[in-house]
Design a protein around this motif. Structure first.
Motif, short mmCIF file in Angstrom:
data_model
loop_
_atom_site.label_atom_id
_atom_site.label_comp_id
_atom_site.label_asym_id
_atom_site.label_seq_id
_atom_site.Cartn_x
_atom_site.Cartn_y
_atom_site.Cartn_z
N UNK A 1 -9.58 -0.46 -17.84
CA UNK A 1 -8.85 -1.73 -18.04
C UNK A 1 -7.95 -2.04 -16.85
N UNK A 2 -7.64 -3.30 -16.65
CA UNK A 2 -6.81 -3.72 -15.51
C UNK A 2 -5.44 -3.04 -15.57
N UNK A 3 -5.03 -2.50 -14.44
CA UNK A 3 -3.72 -1.84 -14.34
C UNK A 3 -2.62 -2.90 -14.26
N UNK A 4 -1.38 -2.46 -14.48
CA UNK A 4 -0.25 -3.38 -14.36
C UNK A 4 -0.14 -3.92 -12.93
N UNK A 5 -0.47 -3.07 -11.95
CA UNK A 5 -0.42 -3.49 -10.54
C UNK A 5 -1.44 -4.59 -10.26
N UNK A 6 -2.63 -4.48 -10.86
CA UNK A 6 -3.65 -5.52 -10.69
C UNK A 6 -3.21 -6.81 -11.35
N UNK B 1 -2.14 7.48 -4.71
CA UNK B 1 -1.64 6.27 -4.04
C UNK B 1 -2.05 5.04 -4.82
N UNK B 2 -1.30 3.97 -4.63
CA UNK B 2 -1.67 2.66 -5.19
C UNK B 2 -1.98 1.76 -4.00
N UNK B 3 -3.18 1.18 -3.99
CA UNK B 3 -3.65 0.44 -2.82
C UNK B 3 -4.24 -0.92 -3.21
N UNK B 4 -3.88 -1.98 -2.49
CA UNK B 4 -4.57 -3.25 -2.67
C UNK B 4 -5.95 -3.19 -2.00
N UNK C 1 -0.20 -7.79 -11.85
CA UNK C 1 0.89 -8.36 -11.05
C UNK C 1 0.35 -9.12 -9.85
N UNK C 2 -0.74 -8.61 -9.25
CA UNK C 2 -1.37 -9.30 -8.12
C UNK C 2 -1.96 -10.64 -8.56
N UNK C 3 -2.50 -10.69 -9.77
CA UNK C 3 -3.03 -11.97 -10.29
C UNK C 3 -1.90 -12.97 -10.54
N UNK C 4 -0.79 -12.46 -11.03
CA UNK C 4 0.33 -13.35 -11.39
C UNK C 4 1.01 -13.92 -10.15
N UNK C 5 1.02 -13.15 -9.06
CA UNK C 5 1.65 -13.59 -7.81
C UNK C 5 0.70 -13.32 -6.64
N UNK C 6 -0.32 -14.17 -6.45
CA UNK C 6 -1.34 -13.91 -5.43
C UNK C 6 -0.74 -13.72 -4.04
N UNK C 7 -1.21 -12.67 -3.35
CA UNK C 7 -0.70 -12.36 -2.01
C UNK C 7 -1.67 -11.46 -1.28
N UNK D 1 -5.54 -2.27 9.65
CA UNK D 1 -6.74 -3.10 9.54
C UNK D 1 -6.42 -4.58 9.70
N UNK D 2 -5.20 -4.99 9.33
CA UNK D 2 -4.82 -6.39 9.48
C UNK D 2 -4.75 -6.82 10.95
N UNK D 3 -4.73 -5.85 11.86
CA UNK D 3 -4.76 -6.18 13.29
C UNK D 3 -6.16 -6.62 13.72
N UNK D 4 -7.17 -6.21 12.95
CA UNK D 4 -8.56 -6.48 13.32
C UNK D 4 -9.23 -7.55 12.48
N UNK D 5 -8.80 -7.69 11.22
CA UNK D 5 -9.42 -8.65 10.30
C UNK D 5 -8.33 -9.27 9.43
N UNK D 6 -8.71 -10.29 8.68
CA UNK D 6 -7.81 -10.85 7.67
C UNK D 6 -8.33 -10.46 6.29
N UNK D 7 -7.42 -10.35 5.34
CA UNK D 7 -7.78 -10.07 3.95
C UNK D 7 -7.44 -11.27 3.09
N UNK D 8 -8.31 -11.57 2.13
CA UNK D 8 -8.00 -12.60 1.15
C UNK D 8 -6.96 -12.04 0.18
N UNK D 9 -6.38 -12.93 -0.62
CA UNK D 9 -5.41 -12.49 -1.62
C UNK D 9 -6.04 -11.42 -2.51
N UNK D 10 -5.25 -10.42 -2.86
CA UNK D 10 -5.73 -9.27 -3.61
C UNK D 10 -6.08 -9.64 -5.04
N UNK D 11 -7.28 -9.24 -5.45
CA UNK D 11 -7.71 -9.46 -6.83
C UNK D 11 -7.89 -8.14 -7.57
N UNK D 12 -7.71 -7.01 -6.84
CA UNK D 12 -7.88 -5.69 -7.45
C UNK D 12 -6.96 -4.69 -6.75
#
Length: 299
Positions: free
Chosen positions: A276-281, A222-225, A283-289, A112-123
């Motif tokens: 409740x927010x998962x550890x993966x979520x 699976x774990x998915x941004x 982690x995404x808040x702590x290091x936005x990407x 999908x990144x070939x077709x669009x851009x994604x903002x930093x993951x918040x979930x």
């Protein structure tokens, strides 16, 4: 002759301006005075309809916060329009300019990144299995010979088939046109299980006629941004969106927003998703990407 050349030059400049705006969302919305949000009717607490053209949810509110910063950037109040999108048409509608920012439940992946851009993951999502509580199904192994529902245009059943515990498990896919339709397949008995993002499953269960009749079971598939989409090659607009998310994460406001939509009672029935927010979520808040799902799979 000079008049013709002048007219041609003006037309060329106008055309160039239109083409420039195609990938310059800030210029586009400033010129039109409006910004269009792509939203989902039944994407759990991320994005859902309240009826009468009104939408709510975690990603919807995030997009509204981004719009507030867009208004500051362009120096004017904007008309905010909402367009309901589906799993099938969400990417084309971002690409062709119908939607300026898509605020639904889209997995950020390499394709999908070939077709669009994604903002930093918040979930960050976990893909799970929902069943009727009385079904006796506790995981992938019990899906052999069953009908498994998923939503057209999503990746969930592909993940189920690839899971190491799915070897030798033969099930039939049935498709809903959207997440509410997929849940209806489970509710009506036309499907024995519904495979989807856990929060979408939890949201549909919470708003069903009899929430106690359903449960989420089995392995995390699976774990998915899950990302907010914008047009590709529009760095100024992406930066504004990313900066908004970074500011909210740093201030702690993003955690409060998450709690508002996933832990507290939400409209229209004041039900709780209870996720409740998962550890993966966190982690995404702590290091936005904006890393794709494939990077998560490497861990």
């Amino acid at each position: 002759m000079k008049k013709h050349l002048l007219a041609f030059a003006v037309a060329a400049l106008a055309t160039g301006s239109v083409l420039a705006q195609a990938n310059d969302t800030l210029a586009k919305v400033k010129a039109s005075g409006a910004i269009t949000l792509g939203v989902r009717d039944s994407s759990g607490a991320l994005s859902f309809t309240l009826g009468d053209g009104k939408y709510a949810g975690y990603h919807v509110e995030l997009c509204q916060r981004i719009v507030a910063n867009v208004e500051k950037a362009v120096g004017k109040k904007l008309e905010v329009k909402y367009v309901s999108v589906t799993s099938q048409n969400r990417i084309p509608l971002v690409q062709n300019g119908t939607v300026d920012i898509e605020c639904g439940s889209t997995t950020n992946n390499v394709a999908r990144q070939k077709d669009v851009s994604f903002l930093d993951t918040a979930y960050v999502e976990e893909v799970r299995i929902a069943v009727k509580a009385a079904s006796g199904i506790t995981g992938i192994a019990q899906l052999n010979g069953k009908n498994v529902a998923t939503t057209t245009g999503t990746t969930s059943v592909q993940l189920l088939r690839k899971h190491e515990r799915a070897t030798g498990v033969d099930f039939k896919e049935v498709f809903g046109k959207d997440h509410a339709d997929s849940f209806l397949l489970l509710e009506s008995g036309r499907a024995d299980a519904f495979v989807m993002d856990a929060q979408i499953l939890a949201g549909n269960i919470a708003t069903s006629k009899s929430p106690a009749d359903y449960k989420i079971v089995g392995e995390v598939l699976n774990v998915e941004p899950i990302g907010i989409m914008v047009r590709k090659d529009d760095p100024a607009f992406k930066k504004l969106g990313d900066d908004t998310i970074k500011e909210l994460a740093k201030s702690g406001e993003l955690a409060k927003l998450y709690d508002k939509w996933f832990v507290q009672p939400i409209p229209p029935k004041n039900t709780r998703v209870g996720l409740p927010a998962s550890e993966a979520t966190k982690a995404a808040w702590a290091n936005p990407n904006d890393k794709p799902a494939e990077d998560y799979a490497k861990k």
